[in-house]
Each structure stands twice: as structure tokens, then as C-alpha cells.
Design a protein around this motif. Structure first.
Motif, PDB file in Angstrom:
ATOM      1  N   GLY A 160     -27.318  24.931  -5.437  1.00  0.00           N
ATOM      2  CA  GLY A 160     -28.699  25.426  -5.321  1.00  0.00           C
ATOM      3  C   GLY A 160     -28.928  26.822  -5.869  1.00  0.00           C
ATOM      4  O   GLY A 160     -30.069  27.274  -5.931  1.00  0.00           O
ATOM      5  N   TYR A 181     -31.009  26.631  -9.054  1.00  0.00           N
ATOM      6  CA  TYR A 181     -32.354  26.164  -8.699  1.00  0.00           C
ATOM      7  C   TYR A 181     -33.211  27.347  -8.219  1.00  0.00           C
ATOM      8  O   TYR A 181     -34.351  27.516  -8.641  1.00  0.00           O
ATOM      9  N   ARG A 182     -32.641  28.162  -7.325  1.00  0.00           N
ATOM     10  CA  ARG A 182     -33.406  29.285  -6.770  1.00  0.00           C
ATOM     11  C   ARG A 182     -33.715  30.337  -7.835  1.00  0.00           C
ATOM     12  O   ARG A 182     -34.796  30.929  -7.869  1.00  0.00           O
ATOM     13  N   GLU A 214     -36.511  29.088 -10.014  1.00  0.00           N
ATOM     14  CA  GLU A 214     -37.751  29.133  -9.246  1.00  0.00           C
ATOM     15  C   GLU A 214     -38.404  30.521  -9.337  1.00  0.00           C
ATOM     16  O   GLU A 214     -39.631  30.653  -9.413  1.00  0.00           O
ATOM     17  N   ALA A 215     -37.555  31.536  -9.362  1.00  0.00           N
ATOM     18  CA  ALA A 215     -38.066  32.905  -9.475  1.00  0.00           C
ATOM     19  C   ALA A 215     -38.876  33.087 -10.761  1.00  0.00           C
ATOM     20  O   ALA A 215     -39.847  33.829 -10.802  1.00  0.00           O
ATOM     21  N   GLU A 217     -36.228  39.984  -7.074  1.00  0.00           N
ATOM     22  CA  GLU A 217     -35.588  38.955  -6.247  1.00  0.00           C
ATOM     23  C   GLU A 217     -34.154  39.340  -5.903  1.00  0.00           C
ATOM     24  O   GLU A 217     -33.433  38.562  -5.288  1.00  0.00           O
ATOM     25  N   TYR A 263     -31.502  39.926  -7.923  1.00  0.00           N
ATOM     26  CA  TYR A 263     -30.390  39.421  -8.743  1.00  0.00           C
ATOM     27  C   TYR A 263     -29.713  40.553  -9.503  1.00  0.00           C
ATOM     28  O   TYR A 263     -30.311  41.618  -9.732  1.00  0.00           O
TER      29      TYR A 263
END
Lengths: 143, 440
Positions: free
Chosen positions: A81, A84-85, A88-89, A130, A132
Motif C-alpha cells: 500500500g 498506492y498512498r 493518491e497524494a 505529505e 515524503y
């Protein structure tokens, strides 16, 4: 902070990739990762090397059509996941990804995603918001 | 931009059209009669076509006169097309013979004066005057470029520097030391000079010299080359056109508008024909340009088929000249390809590519026949300027080229993007067309 990707125009013919790799190897340049996008007659070789400017000059001297492209490298945990996350950002901010590819860092056991955006700055802001980690040039190119 | 550079022969260059047509008819009747009466070759071909100079009542009547071909010129070489006695011939020149054996042309004193006047007009048309220091870097000798421009330069009263071609470092030194303001040479030699300066003379800066304008000709060149010369030399570059068979440079020349070359119609009558049928096409059509000299004595040319493909049109030019304009020559009828019944010139494809890429393209056209159908493939070398790391951009590029070819030429072509330097180059000159149809 942007990573330099080398993009090379490649005809779909035997021996072409080999001759480009030889030009790189002859200069003692290391390829960290590469990917090829292709259509019928030609492809575009995209690669991350340790000394991109030198590789660019060497390829140009060998009459190879190539360019330097700004891309972003994002470190990602190797877990279900995670990608995926990350994506999404971007999608919730309407940021379009032109292309992407991945490789695994053998020392730190995480994945590194390479992204090419049409709006690199917007993507950077999204990533920082976010939380990262955008990888530094020194971490990817090595020197 | 200066509007309306000075005209050297204002009377003829800005003559109202009806008056110009009347002058042309009067001169044409003299010229056709002169050729018929004083040259056995013309007499023979006119007779064979059932034409007599008495039948020439209007300009359109010229259509009844047979064409003169390059081959006939060769067959009559060296002096078979002269229409005066040798004692009146004061000079000869010869074509370069690039497309076969050389042809020889002669000039009387009157012809030389006409020619010098045409060059003086061309120089004026490109903004030149008696204030210019004119460096003539065309080759001097049998080739018409050097001596042609030389005497035209003197005629206009410029200070002529007869350096001839080659010796590039000296050329650049003289531009600096003499304060050359105008350069005349082939466009490729101008680029060569700029290259030489940037490679070997890093301190040389064209912008610090007095060089302001150049008159370039004797070979086809593109708008991309014009932009390159103008940017690198900091000058205005003008196209001068001519053929040694007709007189040499000075048949037509660009003006300050830099759009089309004004043909000196008081000296030459021009027609556009279909290169296949020989039929005269209406003004504005593209086709092969045919020349008839109106006042030349030694070598009158009557309906000479130049093989050059262009278009003629009249507009109200800002420079004030009423003379018809010809577009830059876009090809040679010898190079014409007929693809599924459509006439295609490699140069048309070249100009499409220049337009799309913004640089001098490297390309090759391969024509083949599968069954009853001709296939055309255009291979385009991908230079850095048009390369993108995104596939969709590259696909859009080949799609755009194919779409432009379809809309401009009316044929569908396969467009293939190839790596640089993969296309065959023979003796420095690219081989543009490979026609495999004859082999099958």
C-alpha cells in the motif's frame, strides 16, 4: 535536489543499445537504473547514472541524440500500500505523472521511485506536505 | 525595416504594368527575330515547329515557340548558340557543369553592360549603394558569380574588393581591416566563414565589424539558412538568383521585403510551365520557370527550360517595384517524384521539416512500389532540438510531419524517426531520395 535523468533516442535495431552502453562503460560511468519506453520503430532509453553530465557529453560526442531531464526520486518503504498512498497524494491534487519507474536500494532496503512530472515544483510541494523524503542528488548519483 | 531601398533603374523597376507589358512585347519581337535570323539552331527549331517571328503579335504568341533545353545547349557547345560574329564577343563564361557537361555563354560589350546594370540593381535592391565596401567572395573565373558581381559593384559605384572565393582567414581579416559593409558569396560559404571565425578566431566578432548586409546566391538555400547567417553575422541576408545560361546572377533579386525575388522583367520574359506537359500555367501556379531574354545580343535565350521549380506572383511590394516576384526556387524538375500521380519535390518535404523543426533537417525519402501502389517513407533524423524524453511528444512529432505532408502534398507518407547520422551521405552531400521502384 532534482535528479538528472539521461534520455536517449534509440532506434529499434540490434546493437544500438549495446553501443550506447559501451560508450557509458568506456567512461567508467555506472548505471544505477534504466528503463526503455518503446513504440514500433524506436524507443527512449531513460537512465540514472552516477555522473550524468559526463555521460551526456560522451553520448553527444558519439552522435547520439540525448537530453538531460529533471526527475524526482522518492524513497518509499517496501510495504503493502505504500505506492498506492504516494500516488493518491498526487491524484487528489490533480498532479499528472508523465512516467515513472522504480528500483531498490540494496543497502537501505527501501524502494526508490523515479517520477517525471509536467509540473515538478507542484509535485515537490505535495511530497513535502505529505511528509515524503525527496532524495538528494548525492544519494542517487553518488558523487 | 527600411521601406523601399533606392532603385538603380527606377524607370524600369517601377513601371506601370501595361507599359511594362508593351515594352516586353516590343523587345520580345526583336529578340525572337534576332535569334531566328542570326542563329542556325533557332532557325531550324522554329522552322520545324512551323513558327516564324512575323507570327509574334502578342506576348501569349510566344507559346507557339519551341522550348530550348539544357541538352540542346550542350549539343551546341561551345559557340553554337551565339547570334553575333566572334569579333563582337568580348567575353565567355561557362556553367559549372554540375549536372552534366558544361555549357558556354558569350557576351558582347552591350551584354556585359546589361549584366552589370542588372547586378547594380540587385545590389541596390539589397540596400547597397556607392557608399558600400563590397567584398566579392564568389569565385572569379569562368564561373559567372565573381566577375558578374564585380562589374555590377563597380557600376553602382561601390568600392569593390575582388578577393574571390576561399582563403577564409584572409576574408575575415579584410572584413575587419577594410571595413567591408557588404558581402557577396554563396550562402554555404557565408556559414563556412562564420564557422571558421568561431573555431579559429575567438576574438573575431562580426557585430564589431562594419558588415551590414550580404547578397547570397548561386545555390538553393532555405529560410533556416537565412536566419542562421543573419544571427551569426549580424547582417541582413538577401537572395540573388541567376543562371549562367540566361546571363548569370542578376536575373532576379530580393528587396527589403525579403519575400520573393523581383524578376527584372524589362530584360527577361518569364513563364511557368507544367514540367511534364510543357503547358503554360496561370500566374500563381507552381511549376518550372522558363526564361526568354529580351535584349541579349550574343546568346539570346528563347524559352529556356531552367528545370527550376518556383511560383510567380504580383503583389504591391513595400519596396515600390512593380516587377513580378518569384518565390525562392524550391526544387529542380529533374528531382521531381511522381507518387500515385502526385508531383512531389524533395525540397517541399524539406521545407515542411524546416517549418516544424526550426532547424536544417536531415531526412531521406524512400519510394517503393507494393503491388500497383507507390509507398513513400520519409525518414527523419532526430536531432537534439526536436528530441523529447516523452514518447507521446515523439509520436506527436511524427504524426504532425505526416499530417503536414498529407495536407500540403496530398499524399500519405510513413514517417519514421531515426538516429542521427544513420542516413546515407555521399561526398558530404546527403542523398535525399532513394527510388526503389525502377528495380522491381
Amino acid at each position: 535536489m532534482n535528479i538528472t535523468q539521461l534520455s536517449v533516442f534509440l532506434e529499434n535495431k540490434p546493437g544500438r543499445l549495446q553501443s550506447i552502453l559501451k560508450t557509458i562503460a568506456d567512461r567508467d560511468i555506472n548505471i544505477r537504473t534504466l528503463t526503455i519506453a518503446e513504440v514500433n520503430d524506436f524507443g527512449i532509453l531513460r537512465m540514472i547514472v552516477n555522473r550524468p553530465d559526463e555521460a551526456y557529453e560522451a553520448l553527444r560526442a558519439a552522435h547520439v541524440t540525448c537530453s538531460r531531464t529533471d526527475v524526482l526520486a522518492v524513497a518509499l518503504e517496501d510495504t503493502v500500500g505504500a505506492l498506492y498512498r504516494l500516488i493518491e497524494a498526487f491524484s487528489k491534487r490533480d498532479i499528472n505523472i508523465e512516467y515513472m519507474y522504480a528500483f531498490t536500494d540494496r543497502y537501505q532496503a527501501h524502494s526508490i521511485m523515479i517520477f517525471r512530472f509536467d509540473d515538478t515544483e507542484a509535485a515537490k510541494a505535495a511530497l513535502l506536505e505529505e511528509g515524503y523524503t525527496i532524495m538528494k542528488r548525492s544519494e542517487i548519483h553518488g558523487e | 525595416m527600411t521601406t523601399g531601398s533606392a532603385m538603380f533603374s527606377r524607370e524600369f523597376e517601377s513601371m506601370p504594368l501595361p507599359q511594362l507589358k508593351a515594352l516586353q512585347l516590343e523587345r520580345l519581337r526583336w529578340s525572337v527575330r534576332h535569334a531566328y535570323e542570326h542563329n542556325p539552331h533557332y532557325r531550324k527549331t522554329f522552322d520545324a515547329a512551323g513558327f516564324h517571328p512575323d507570327q509574334l503579335k502578342t506576348l501569349e504568341d510566344l507559346r507557339r515557340v519551341p522550348f530550348l533545353t539544357k541538352q540542346e545547349m550542350r549539343d551546341n557547345s561551345p559557340f553554337g548558340l551565339f547570334a553575333v560574329s566572334m569579333k563582337d564577343v568580348v567575353r565567355v563564361h561557362s556553367s559549372s557543369g554540375t549536372t552534366g557537361s558544361a555549357t558556354v555563354v558569350g557576351y558582347t560589350r552591350g551584354d556585359l553592360d546589361l549584366w552589370a546594370t542588372l547586378i547594380a540593381r540587385s545590389l541596390a535592391s539589397a540596400g547597397g549603394s556607392c557608399d558600400d565596401i563590397l567584398q566579392v567572395a564568389y569565385g572569379y573565373g569562368l564561373f559567372t558569380g565573381g566577375l558578374g558581381v564585380h562589374y555590377g559593384g563597380e557600376k553602382i559605384g561601390a568600392t569593390v574588393v575582388p578577393i574571390s572565393g576561399g582563403n577564409t582567414d584572409r576574408q575575415l581579416m579584410l572584413i575587419q581591416d577594410f571595413g567591408t559593409t557588404m558581402l557577396a558569396c554563396t550562402p554555404s560559404y557565408a556559414i563556412n566563414m562564420a564557422d571558421y571565425a568561431s573555431r579559429h578566431m575567438p576574438a573575431f566578432d562580426f557585430r564589431k565589424t562594419r558588415l551590414r548586409r550580404g547578397l547570397f546566391g548561386a545555390e538553393p538555400w532555405t529560410e533556416a539558412m537565412r536566419r542562421e547567417i543573419e544571427a551569426r553575422m549580424g547582417i541582413d541576408a538577401y537572395d540573388i538568383y541567376g543562371l549562367s545560361e540566361v546571363i548569370g546572377p542578376g536575373v532576379s533579386c530580393e528587396c527589403s521585403a525579403k519575400s520573393g525575388l523581383h524578376v527584372f522583367e524589362d530584360a527577361f520574359y518569364v513563364e511557368i510551365i507544367d514540367p511534364v506537359t510543357g503547358e503554360v500555367l496561370p500566374e500563381g501556379s507552381q511549376g518550372e520557370i522558363v526564361y526568354t531574354s529580351l535584349t541579349k545580343e550574343c546568346c539570346p535565350v528563347i524559352r529556356y527550360r531552367s528545370r527550376d521549380i518556383t511560383r510567380l506572383y504580383r503583389d504591391s511590394c513595400a519596396c515600390g517595384r512593380t516587377l513580378v516576384k518569384m518565390e525562392k526556387v524550391c526544387g529542380r524538375s529533374d528531382d521531381m517524384l511522381i507518387i500515385r500521380g502526385v508531383n512531389v519535390f524533395p525540397s517541399q518535404i524539406e521545407s515542411l521539416l524546416v517549418e516544424i523543426e526550426g532547424v536544417e533537417p536531415h531526412y531521406q525519402i524512400v519510394v517503393d512500389r507494393h503491388g500497383a501502389l507507390d509507398d513513400i517513407e520519409v525518414m527523419v533524423e532526430v536531432q537534439e532540438e526536436i528530441f523529447s524524453d516523452e514518447l507521446k511528444v515523439m509520436n506527436a512529432l511524427s504524426g504532425k510531419i505526416a499530417a503536414r505532408i498529407r495536407s500540403v502534398l496530398g499524399i500519405s507518407a510513413k514517417v519514421t524517426l531515426v538516429e542521427p547520422a544513420t542516413l546515407e551521405r555521399g561526398a558530404g552531400k546527403a542523398r535525399r531520395v532513394i527510388d526503389r521502384r525502377q528495380l522491381s
